[in-house]
Scaffold this active site. Sequence first.
Site, PDB file in Angstrom:
ATOM      1  N   ALA A   9       0.819  -1.212   0.000  1.00  0.00           N
ATOM      2  CA  ALA A   9       0.000   0.000   0.000  1.00  0.00           C
ATOM      3  C   ALA A   9       0.851   1.258   0.000  1.00  0.00           C
ATOM      4  CB  ALA A   9      -0.909   0.002   1.222  1.00  0.00           C
ATOM      5  N   ARG A  15      -2.598   8.910 -10.720  1.00  0.00           N
ATOM      6  CA  ARG A  15      -3.762   9.152 -11.579  1.00  0.00           C
ATOM      7  C   ARG A  15      -5.055   9.432 -10.821  1.00  0.00           C
ATOM      8  NH1 ARG A  15      -3.692   4.097 -15.206  1.00  0.00           N
ATOM      9  NH2 ARG A  15      -2.286   3.323 -13.583  1.00  0.00           N
ATOM     10  N   THR A  79       7.305  -3.661  -6.595  1.00  0.00           N
ATOM     11  CA  THR A  79       6.540  -4.569  -5.729  1.00  0.00           C
ATOM     12  C   THR A  79       7.449  -5.544  -4.978  1.00  0.00           C
ATOM     13  OG1 THR A  79       6.157  -5.958  -7.673  1.00  0.00           O
ATOM     14  CG2 THR A  79       4.376  -4.467  -7.052  1.00  0.00           C
ATOM     15  N   GLU A 152       6.204  -8.515 -17.550  1.00  0.00           N
ATOM     16  CA  GLU A 152       5.473  -7.247 -17.445  1.00  0.00           C
ATOM     17  C   GLU A 152       5.192  -6.670 -18.832  1.00  0.00           C
ATOM     18  OE1 GLU A 152       4.268  -5.784 -14.413  1.00  0.00           O
ATOM     19  OE2 GLU A 152       4.703  -7.897 -14.052  1.00  0.00           O
ATOM     20  N   ASN A 167      -1.621 -11.294 -14.626  1.00  0.00           N
ATOM     21  CA  ASN A 167      -1.240 -11.484 -13.227  1.00  0.00           C
ATOM     22  C   ASN A 167      -2.054 -10.540 -12.352  1.00  0.00           C
ATOM     23  OD1 ASN A 167       0.194 -11.941 -10.822  1.00  0.00           O
ATOM     24  ND2 ASN A 167       1.679 -10.319 -11.327  1.00  0.00           N
ATOM     25  N   ASN A 225      -6.931   2.805  -9.948  1.00  0.00           N
ATOM     26  CA  ASN A 225      -5.855   3.718 -10.342  1.00  0.00           C
ATOM     27  C   ASN A 225      -6.367   5.121 -10.610  1.00  0.00           C
ATOM     28  OD1 ASN A 225      -3.643   1.769 -10.434  1.00  0.00           O
ATOM     29  ND2 ASN A 225      -4.836   0.867 -12.095  1.00  0.00           N
ATOM     30  N   LYS A 350     -33.853  17.702  17.723  1.00  0.00           N
ATOM     31  CA  LYS A 350     -32.486  17.461  18.163  1.00  0.00           C
ATOM     32  C   LYS A 350     -32.445  17.121  19.633  1.00  0.00           C
ATOM     33  CE  LYS A 350     -29.722  19.901  20.248  1.00  0.00           C
ATOM     34  NZ  LYS A 350     -28.970  21.009  20.851  1.00  0.00           N
ATOM     35  N   ALA A 422     -52.416  29.776  20.476  1.00  0.00           N
ATOM     36  CA  ALA A 422     -51.587  29.991  19.283  1.00  0.00           C
ATOM     37  C   ALA A 422     -50.865  31.330  19.362  1.00  0.00           C
ATOM     38  CB  ALA A 422     -52.469  29.940  18.041  1.00  0.00           C
ATOM     39  N   ARG A 439     -50.464  36.956  24.262  1.00  0.00           N
ATOM     40  CA  ARG A 439     -50.770  37.440  22.918  1.00  0.00           C
ATOM     41  C   ARG A 439     -51.519  38.752  23.120  1.00  0.00           C
ATOM     42  NH1 ARG A 439     -55.512  34.174  20.506  1.00  0.00           N
ATOM     43  NH2 ARG A 439     -54.153  32.368  20.493  1.00  0.00           N
TER      44      ARG A 439
END
Length: 456
Positions: A9, A15, A79, A152, A167, A225, A350, A422, A439
């Site tokens: 890795a 790319r 590799t 290769e 491969n 890639n 929430k 209200a 109100r």
Amino acid sequence: MKITTIILAAGKGTRMRSELPKVLHPIANRPLLQHVYDMSHQLPDNAITIIYGHGAELVLSTLKNLDASWVEQRQQLGTGHAVQQASGQIGDTDTVLILYGDVPLLKLSTVQTLLANVNAQTLALLTVTLDNPYGYGRIVRDASGAVTKIVEEKDATPEEKLIQEGNTGILAVQGDKLKQWLNRLGNNNAQGEYYLTDVIEMAVADGIKVVTSQPETVDEVLGVNNRLQLSHLERVYQQEQAATLMEQGVTLLDPARFDLRGTIASLGTDIVIDINVILEGTTSIGNNVKIGANCHLINATIADNVEIFSHTVIENAVVGQGSRIGPFARLRPETEIADNVHIGNFVEIKKSTVATGSKINHLSYIGDASVGAKVNIGAGTITCNYDGVNKFRTVIEDGAFIGSDSQLVAPVTIGKNATIGAGSTITKDTPENQLTLSRIKQFTISGWQRPVKQEK
Ligand code: UD1
Ligand code: CA
């Protein structure tokens, strides 16, 4: 059989055109390297070594919790060079398994087949037959069909380039042999790299038989890639997950428009999921649950007989049996909705609990609140939970009725069965069973005339 898995890795991933190291790019919210790790971690008696290099700090800090040895490859010289870095981790009698950190969809069953082919006289190699093998190392076989070497792309003759068996890079072999061959690798080739693939020819020279197997699908061995390949493998992965869910009895109205970015902890029967639903983190869904189009659930726990209507977002929240949520609702973290609750459109909740049978049907913000059972919260109700510095709680006791367009200024308690008129702004606790309102009285100015535009 003791296994030492070495995951390569360290590569740059040019790319990808990204600041993020390639192996940290996600599929289904999980880094590529994590996919490879999670698969190989399922092998028994397995010690995992990860060869890292490019983006070292970020790779390490992101994945520091993996149960693996980390070996840095400072310069990426190929590799073979990468595997050489792990020589110290390889015991003579270990079976060494080589995997790539950017090949995320490799299946455990494929690896198990590969491992079954390894013994003291063999090397197991995973190969793949490709319509267009360009870029891959080619598997060269003799007249009897025995593998003799890997060549290769850049070193291949025109005839060798016609070989369609490629491969995958994935192989397994006994530790002592691999270490001997690694010591003898050179870099006299078109790329000036230490090729791991050169060990195949050395194995053959030592009388070791190369036993090949192939994966069930090509997608399993595809590497990432660039971002196009990343998106392809994301889709492949999502389609596999969708298929698994359908096998488990979930109806997906369109499996091509469903994303699971995490895990399902529990799953009931007869769940119906409409298009463009994203399930993220850990999800639990009960029986007879319906999830409408374009919903996003993150660490959501949904009980039986719940219906979630379209465009609803639920994050770190629990929804009880028979409740109806949405459309266009948002349940934020630490919200617990009990049974048979109705949460309607443009309602945000929430860090609150809402007890059985309550209704918050339209255009409300309920934050830091305890809402009792059988409460009715009218349209446009807001809990004013924040004074700019501190957050305060609102308590609405059972059976209360909050008239539309009210503001409840916390800390405040609305008593049991209280009614709020209200348009009220409630700043003090209100008594049980009574009507409270704040109100101004309505009045009319008789004979009043609307202003008219003046002529200039
Ligand atoms: C390699 C194989 C090729 C095979 C192909 C499959 C060799 C010489 N070639 O080619 O036969 O068909 O994979 O994809 O092995 N890496 C390191 N350190 C390095 C070089 C690579 O960690 O110094 C890692 C990369 O990050 C990657 C993997 O090894 O995960 C493969 O490297 P890559 O450069 O992609 O190999 P290819 O040249 O494509
Ligand atoms: Ca590659």
